[in-house]
Structures are given as C-alpha cells and as structure tokens.
Scaffold this active site. Structure first.
Site, PDB file in Angstrom:
ATOM      1  CG  HIS A   1      -1.502   2.759  13.280  1.00  0.00           C
ATOM      2  ND1 HIS A   1      -2.572   1.750  13.397  1.00  0.00           N
ATOM      3  CD2 HIS A   1      -1.693   3.341  12.216  1.00  0.00           C
ATOM      4  CE1 HIS A   1      -3.295   1.675  12.207  1.00  0.00           C
ATOM      5  NE2 HIS A   1      -2.543   2.853  11.447  1.00  0.00           N
TER       6      HIS A   1
ATOM      7  CE  LYS B   1       1.334   0.063   7.443  1.00  0.00           C
ATOM      8  NZ  LYS B   1       0.528   0.557   6.860  1.00  0.00           N
TER       9      LYS B   1
ATOM     10  CB  CYS C   1      -4.964   4.919  11.925  1.00  0.00           C
ATOM     11  SG  CYS C   1      -5.956   4.580  10.556  1.00  0.00           S
TER      12      CYS C   1
ATOM     13  CD  GLN D   1       4.602   3.191   8.529  1.00  0.00           C
ATOM     14  OE1 GLN D   1       5.372   3.203   7.532  1.00  0.00           O
ATOM     15  NE2 GLN D   1       3.356   3.059   8.086  1.00  0.00           N
TER      16      GLN D   1
ATOM     17  CG  ASP E   1       3.469  -0.765  15.261  1.00  0.00           C
ATOM     18  OD1 ASP E   1       3.638  -1.374  14.268  1.00  0.00           O
ATOM     19  OD2 ASP E   1       2.289  -0.090  15.452  1.00  0.00           O
TER      20      ASP E   1
HETATM   21  N1  7TS Z   1       1.470   0.350  12.971  1.00  0.00           N
HETATM   22  C1  7TS Z   1       1.690   1.212  12.262  1.00  0.00           C
HETATM   23  C2  7TS Z   1       2.958   2.324  12.771  1.00  0.00           C
HETATM   24  C3  7TS Z   1       1.071   1.534  10.952  1.00  0.00           C
HETATM   25  O1  7TS Z   1       1.694   2.619  10.343  1.00  0.00           O
HETATM   26  C4  7TS Z   1       0.050   0.922  10.679  1.00  0.00           C
HETATM   27  C5  7TS Z   1      -0.716   1.207   9.294  1.00  0.00           C
HETATM   28  C6  7TS Z   1      -0.314  -0.172  11.444  1.00  0.00           C
HETATM   29  C7  7TS Z   1       0.195  -0.323  12.606  1.00  0.00           C
HETATM   30  C8  7TS Z   1      -1.328  -1.129  11.013  1.00  0.00           C
HETATM   31  O2  7TS Z   1      -0.801  -1.797   9.757  1.00  0.00           O
HETATM   32  P1  7TS Z   1      -1.780  -2.891   9.003  1.00  0.00           P
HETATM   33  O3  7TS Z   1      -1.067  -3.309   7.880  1.00  0.00           O
HETATM   34  O4  7TS Z   1      -1.977  -3.884  10.149  1.00  0.00           O
HETATM   35  O5  7TS Z   1      -2.904  -2.174   8.655  1.00  0.00           O
HETATM   36  N2  7TS Z   1      -0.428   2.546   9.102  1.00  0.00           N
HETATM   37  C9  7TS Z   1      -1.085   3.045   7.743  1.00  0.00           C
HETATM   38  C10 7TS Z   1      -0.875   4.520   7.301  1.00  0.00           C
HETATM   39  O6  7TS Z   1       0.195   5.399   8.044  1.00  0.00           O
HETATM   40  N3  7TS Z   1      -1.493   4.772   6.524  1.00  0.00           N
HETATM   41  O7  7TS Z   1      -2.302   3.646   6.092  1.00  0.00           O
HETATM   42  C11 7TS Z   1      -2.059   2.713   7.112  1.00  0.00           C
END
Ligand code: 7TS
Length: 423
Positions: free
Chosen positions: A140, A243, A381, A220, A217
C-alpha cells in the site's frame, strides 16, 4: 494460528458452518440493515473500512456520555475514569496481539501513522546514505511513501521484492535483496489489492538470520487472522482500528521494547515529556514518549471494545468462515467468463480484485451500487500493483465475517446486470 494452513480446507458449497451463526452476528451491526437504491445493502468494501458492532458504538457513546475528560492529567474522577478506559484499551490490544508489555503498544492514528513514526524516528536516527530498506511490489502507498520521504532526507535506498503473475512474492529474490546494507525489511502481511497472505514468518526468519529487523503492515491482517507478535518475532507492526471493526482515527504501532526505548520521539508536545526547561526536555517513558498531545481517547476505547468483540467470536472461527466465503465468491466470479481475477495467490484472505476487458471498474462499481452492492474501484493505493498487472484500476470485493453467500450472489447478479449494460 496459521491462516495459510486453512486454505486447504474443503469447500462446503453452502458455506454451512455449524458453529458460526452469521445471522446472529449480523444483528450486532446496525448499519447492515438498510436498503440502498431499493435493494438490501451488501457491504463488500471491508478492506477500505469495516463496520462497527453495537458494542463498539455503545462503548464510545458510554464514554462520551459519562466519562469524558483528558487522560493522565487530572486527579478528578472523570479524568481517572477516562484514563482507566484508555489504558484498559491498551491492555486489551496487548493481549490481542500477545505483546509482552503494554509499553510496546503505541496509540497512533492508523497504520499510516505507525509506519511514518517508524520511518521518522527509527529510520531517521539510524539510517544513512548507502543503507537500504526492502519493501515489496504489493505494498500500500503507506508502506512506500514514508520510506521515500526518509530516502530524500537521508539518502537511504529503497529496494523492492518483485511479485509473480499470481500476485505472490518472488521468494528467491529475497535472499539477494537482503544483504549487509539492509537496515529494515517492511512488508505487508495481507495485500489490500490482491488478498495475498505473505509468508511473513519465513521472511522474518530470513531477515533475522542476517540481523535485519522487520516491520509488518498488518492493516489487513489484524481483522482476519490471529496475530501473535511474540511467535512471529516481528520488530514493528502496524494496525488500523477502522479495518478491525473499531473507530477511525485510531491505530496501533507495536514495537519491541528495546527498539522503542532507543528511538527518539516522533512528535514533541505535552504528555511525551517528564520535564521541560529551555535547555532540554526529559522524555516520558514508553509508551507515552510516542503519544504527544491529547490522544484519540474515545477511539482507543472503541478499539478496545472492537478487540473484545473479535476475541469473543475468535479469530480462528472468523478466519475459517471468511475463507469459505472467499472460496464461494471466487467460484462464483470465476463463472462469469468476461471477468478476470487479479491476484490468484495460493494463500489469500478476504479480497477479490477483478477487471473486465473494455469496461472501466468505476462503471462496474456504479452499476452494482444501484443494486445495493458496495465494492471499491480504483488503484486501492497500490499503484505499483496496478502497473505490474498493466491495469489502471480494478474492482474489488472484500469480505468480513458478517457477509453472507446471499450477498455474494447479489454481487454476481449485479455484475451480470452491469455487463449487460456496459458490453
Ligand atoms: N496498509 C494496508 C495494507 C492497507 O490496506 C491500508 C488501507 C493502509 C495500510 C492504510 O491504512 P490507514 O488506516 O492508515 O488508512 N487500505 C485501504 C484500502 O484498501 N482501501 O481504502 C484504504
């Protein structure tokens, strides 16, 4: 628990799970019970953000209605209650990922901030020109751009583990990329764009045998699989509350205590100091050294409630049920000839990305929404993944344990409608 081993479970065509009452679970999520454009909502955008159970909504509301005050600052009763609830959340999260100590659990805004914190505090204080950081093609953007910023500041070089057409890491390349210049391996546990579950334990062992620390990371992974940071032996791990059925604006950085202790603060301000004068300041102990300013107190409390909810169901049961859903959905979508699944790793979790030749994913997304089905379309992303597969975007259905086979059928039917209109 090893999710990977579950991918060999036989498929029950009806996705019957005797110990998993999805209808009872759905009753815990008020948002699911509504119609969108005259159809029952089928919320299949859980990788972007999952929904909250009533217990999370109630925990946040209770706090707002009874206990709100600033934390760690007051002798008065409300401040003590707020502090207890906030720190109670930290203990729940510690237990959830089996960290050794609460001092290793840093509240942040989300996975993005967790990775930026490590880049700016750990990376900037320890790395210099000539050093290398290894990531993968399937990251990401939040596990790419913080390292690029660090590269601009320090001259470190970013190296990238390639992927195969299935969307799996090329493991042979890892041995070559991890070398005496490598200062950190930072890897996504489960890919948001492809659903691939990476063999993180193998990667950690490879890196550690060369003395290289590893950041995961787990944005997910945390909602879908049991994480045990001590068993994994990862050095840092990032998670996002929203999430994993908790609020937005709250997340966790886990770090091994010895590493966090040696790291300089990421931000300065109140809460992260013990004493300040104009010559110098004395930093607070862990984890407060990294929690400058008034934190997201209600978010932390909500995340604690989300973790309670997940623990009550059990990540093992969640993984088993979701794996069956994924198998069902994969078979269903594979039966639509025009549709091509992007990301066919042998070990996958809860995500199906797909394209249709000659049709823009946004158009697919708009038409399925008109039938009540929420999917995400775009680059997710993860632009390097799109570039690798030669597509500008994909449509993506991503599942949670409150989803049903009926919702997957609704997706397949809505896609057939869309194809009728668009092709
Ligand atoms: N890493 C992964 C694997 C992600 O899927 C996401 C967000 C992030 C980091 C960032 O997370 P945040 O909560 O700091 O924004 N992924 C997604 C997505 O797949 N669609 O919208 C956000």
């Amino acid at each position: 628990m090893n999710v990977a081993s579950q991918n060999t479970l036989p498929l029950n065509s009806a996705v019957a799970e005797t110990d998993f009452d999805v209808e009872a679970i759905r009753r815990d999520f008020p948002v699911l019970h509504q119609e969108i454009n005259g159809h029952p909502l089928a919320y299949l955008d859980n990788a972007a953000s999952s929904q909250r159970p009533q217990s999370v909504i109630d925990a946040v509301r209770y706090y707002e209605e009874h206990d709100h005050a600033n934390v760690h600052r007051g002798v008065h009763t409300l401040s003590q209650r707020a502090t207890d609830a906030y720190e109670g959340g930290r203990e729940k999260i510690r237990a959830f990922i089996n960290a050794e100590s609460n001092q290793e659990i840093i509240y942040v805004r989300g996975a993005t901030e967790a990775i930026n914190l490590v880049a700016q505090s750990y990376g900037r204080s320890r790395m210099q020109a000539g050093d290398e950081i290894v990531i993968t093609t399937m990251e990401h953007h939040s596990n790419i751009v913080p390292w690029q910023l660090l590269a601009e500041q320090t001259g470190v070089r970013l190296r990238v583990i390639p992927i195969t057409r299935r969307g799996e890491l090329e493991l042979e390349a890892v041995d070559e990329l991890l070398n005496e210049r490598t200062r950190l391996l930072s890897v996504v546990y489960i890919s948001n764009a492809l659903g691939t579950i990476n063999p993180v334990k193998t990667l950690i062992d490879k890196a550690h045998s060369r003395g290289i620390p590893v950041m995961l990371d787990a944005a997910q992974a945390a909602p879908h699989t049991r994480i045990d940071v001590q068993a994994l032996d990862c050095d840092f791990l990032a998670m996002s509350g929203h999430k994993m059925y908790g609020p937005t604006g709250i997340g966790i950085l886990y770090g091994k205590r010895s590493l966090l202790e040696a790291m300089p603060p990421y931000q300065g301000g109140g809460e992260m100091i013990l004493a300040v004068n104009f010559e110098r300041s004395v930093y607070n102990e862990l984890p407060y050294k990294f929690e400058a300013g008034t934190p997201n107190i209600s978010g932390a409390i909500g995340l604690g409630a989300a973790v309670d909810y997940l623990q009550a169901i059990g990540l093992e049961r969640i993984s088993r049920y979701e794996h069956k859903l994924l198998r069902y959905a994969t078979e269903k979508l594979e039966s639509i000839p025009e549709l091509k699944i992007v990301g066919t790793a042998r070990e996958k979790a809860s995500v199906i990305s797909f394209t249709v030749d000659g049709v823009h994913p946004h158009d697919l997304g708009t038409i399925v929404d008109s039938e009540g089905v929420a999917i995400r379309t775009g680059h997710h992303c993860a632009m390097p993944v799109m570039e690798f597969f030669g597509v500008p975007a994909t449509a993506r259905a991503s599942f949670a344990f409150y989803n049903t086979t009926a919702e997957i059928d609704a997706l397949a039917n809505a896609l057939q409608t869309a194809l009728g209109v668009l092709r």
